[in-house]
Scaffold this motif. Structure first.
Motif, PDB file in Angstrom:
ATOM      1  N   ARG A  96      43.022  -9.900  42.397  1.00  0.00           N
ATOM      2  CA  ARG A  96      43.892 -10.678  41.508  1.00  0.00           C
ATOM      3  C   ARG A  96      44.582 -11.845  42.212  1.00  0.00           C
ATOM      4  NH1 ARG A  96      45.644  -5.617  40.314  1.00  0.00           N
ATOM      5  NH2 ARG A  96      47.750  -6.092  41.010  1.00  0.00           N
ATOM      6  N   VAL A 116      48.446  -8.284  33.138  1.00  0.00           N
ATOM      7  CA  VAL A 116      47.200  -9.002  33.408  1.00  0.00           C
ATOM      8  C   VAL A 116      46.006  -8.105  33.125  1.00  0.00           C
ATOM      9  CG1 VAL A 116      45.871 -10.233  35.160  1.00  0.00           C
ATOM     10  CG2 VAL A 116      48.362 -10.399  35.144  1.00  0.00           C
ATOM     11  N   ALA A 134      45.239  -7.868  29.478  1.00  0.00           N
ATOM     12  CA  ALA A 134      44.772  -9.121  28.865  1.00  0.00           C
ATOM     13  C   ALA A 134      43.279  -9.108  28.588  1.00  0.00           C
ATOM     14  CB  ALA A 134      45.120 -10.304  29.767  1.00  0.00           C
ATOM     15  N   ASP A 135      42.559  -8.071  29.067  1.00  0.00           N
ATOM     16  CA  ASP A 135      41.126  -7.968  28.776  1.00  0.00           C
ATOM     17  C   ASP A 135      40.869  -7.637  27.314  1.00  0.00           C
ATOM     18  OD1 ASP A 135      40.748  -8.446  31.401  1.00  0.00           O
ATOM     19  OD2 ASP A 135      40.176  -6.415  31.958  1.00  0.00           O
ATOM     20  N   LEU A 155      47.642 -15.070  26.635  1.00  0.00           N
ATOM     21  CA  LEU A 155      46.938 -14.734  27.870  1.00  0.00           C
ATOM     22  C   LEU A 155      45.679 -13.926  27.562  1.00  0.00           C
ATOM     23  CD1 LEU A 155      47.240 -14.736  31.053  1.00  0.00           C
ATOM     24  CD2 LEU A 155      48.294 -12.499  30.790  1.00  0.00           C
ATOM     25  N   ALA A 214      41.818 -12.605  29.525  1.00  0.00           N
ATOM     26  CA  ALA A 214      41.109 -12.475  30.797  1.00  0.00           C
ATOM     27  C   ALA A 214      39.668 -12.032  30.543  1.00  0.00           C
ATOM     28  CB  ALA A 214      41.815 -11.468  31.708  1.00  0.00           C
ATOM     29  N   LYS A 247      38.013 -12.380  37.964  1.00  0.00           N
ATOM     30  CA  LYS A 247      38.328 -12.634  36.557  1.00  0.00           C
ATOM     31  C   LYS A 247      38.613 -14.109  36.348  1.00  0.00           C
ATOM     32  CE  LYS A 247      40.503  -8.232  35.227  1.00  0.00           C
ATOM     33  NZ  LYS A 247      41.729  -7.617  34.680  1.00  0.00           N
ATOM     34  N   VAL A 288      41.227 -16.056  33.996  1.00  0.00           N
ATOM     35  CA  VAL A 288      42.389 -15.908  33.126  1.00  0.00           C
ATOM     36  C   VAL A 288      42.640 -17.243  32.429  1.00  0.00           C
ATOM     37  CG1 VAL A 288      44.882 -15.503  33.061  1.00  0.00           C
ATOM     38  CG2 VAL A 288      43.427 -14.080  34.512  1.00  0.00           C
TER      39      VAL A 288
END
Length: 280
Positions: free
Chosen positions: A186, A222, A225-226, A243, A245, A258, A260
């Motif tokens: 990340r 984060v 966010a998928d 947001l 991802a 990823k 983002v």
């Protein structure tokens, strides 16, 4: 053999070939040093170098004491040495220059890689210039054992070569939405101009930092966010961003990072607030 089985990793195939070549060089040189007869010494010298007599050779008088014989410089030795060092030092210089442009945060891991690569080269240069104890024995192939261990460890433990996933098209640079490319840990490895404006941070200062630090959010946000159905939102400099991802995968399907994307939804929120007021 271990690296070859994992050759689909970034730089895995190249590292496997380098290790095989260095391993053969070290084995052949060890057999050459251990030989007590000149023909045997010549044989292993020939297997170590392609075109051995043009690069290095033994004088006939070396047959009197093969164990103390020192190979002499052939006609192609110096052209080959100059070429090899230009390639090695040039590539290392390009590597350092690239890291400087990307971010200084990669210096810790890249310094280890640079030292591991250059150590055999320095030893080889000392041997070829007949400096001190390096005159009798060339330590280069044996130092490649250390270099190989560092490279294998770095490749599979810290992914030293995964410095920038491929997301460098003109579309990425000209996107209106802010986009950040992350590595498997990340950390930001690249961001487009829209992301620089949204974050208020120039690219050199953003690269290498954890994305949750830049966005000032929890890491779990984060990860969530998928989900395309329930996108997360963050607030940056008084504006609202949606947001999302998307995982990045290599040819074998292994997730390598990823992308983002921050979509500015400030106007949508303002419009919603206006509608609420009109309804009231």
């Amino acid at each position: 053999m271990y690296v070859w089985r994992h050759r689909k990793a970034s730089a895995g195939a190249s590292l496997a070939v380098m290790l095989a070549a260095a391993g053969w060089w070290g084995l052949a040189y060890a057999m050459e040093l251990a030989a007590t007869r000149l023909p045997v010494r010549l044989f292993w010298g020939d297997t170590k170098w392609l075109g051995f007599d043009l690069v290095r050779y033994y004088r006939p008088e070396a047959a009197a004491d093969p164990t103390r014989a020192i190979a002499q410089v052939g006609p192609l030795f110096w052209p080959f040495l100059v070429y090899a060092n230009l390639v090695l030092w040039g590539a290392t210089g390009l590597f350092v220059w690239t890291l400087t442009r990307v971010s200084r945060r990669y210096w810790r891991q890249s310094l280890l890689l640079i030292v591991a690569v250059l150590l055999p080269s320095v030893a080889n240069l000392a041997h070829n210039l007949n400096l001190g104890p390096f005159r009798l024995v060339e330590p280069t192939p044996f130092l490649f054992v250390l270099t190989g261990a560092v490279l294998v460890w770095g490749l599979f433990r810290f992914r030293l070569f995964d410095l920038a996933p491929a997301a460098r098209t003109s579309v990425f640079e000209t996107m209106l939405d802010a986009a950040l490319v992350l590595d498997p840990y990340r950390r930001v490895v690249k961001l487009n101009p829209a992301a620089e404006r949204a974050l208020g941070v120039p690219a050199p200062r953003a690269v290498g930092r954890q994305v949750e630090q830049l966005l000032e959010v929890e890491s779990s946000l984060v990860e969530r966010a998928d989900d395309p159905v329930l996108p997360e939102e963050v607030e940056l400099a008084g504006r609202r961003y949606e947001l999302s991802a998307t995982p990045l995968a290599d040819r074998s399907g292994r997730v390598t990072g990823k992308v983002v994307v921050l979509r500015d939804v400030t106007e949508r929120h303002l419009a919603h607030e206006r509608l609420v007021r009109l309804d009231e």
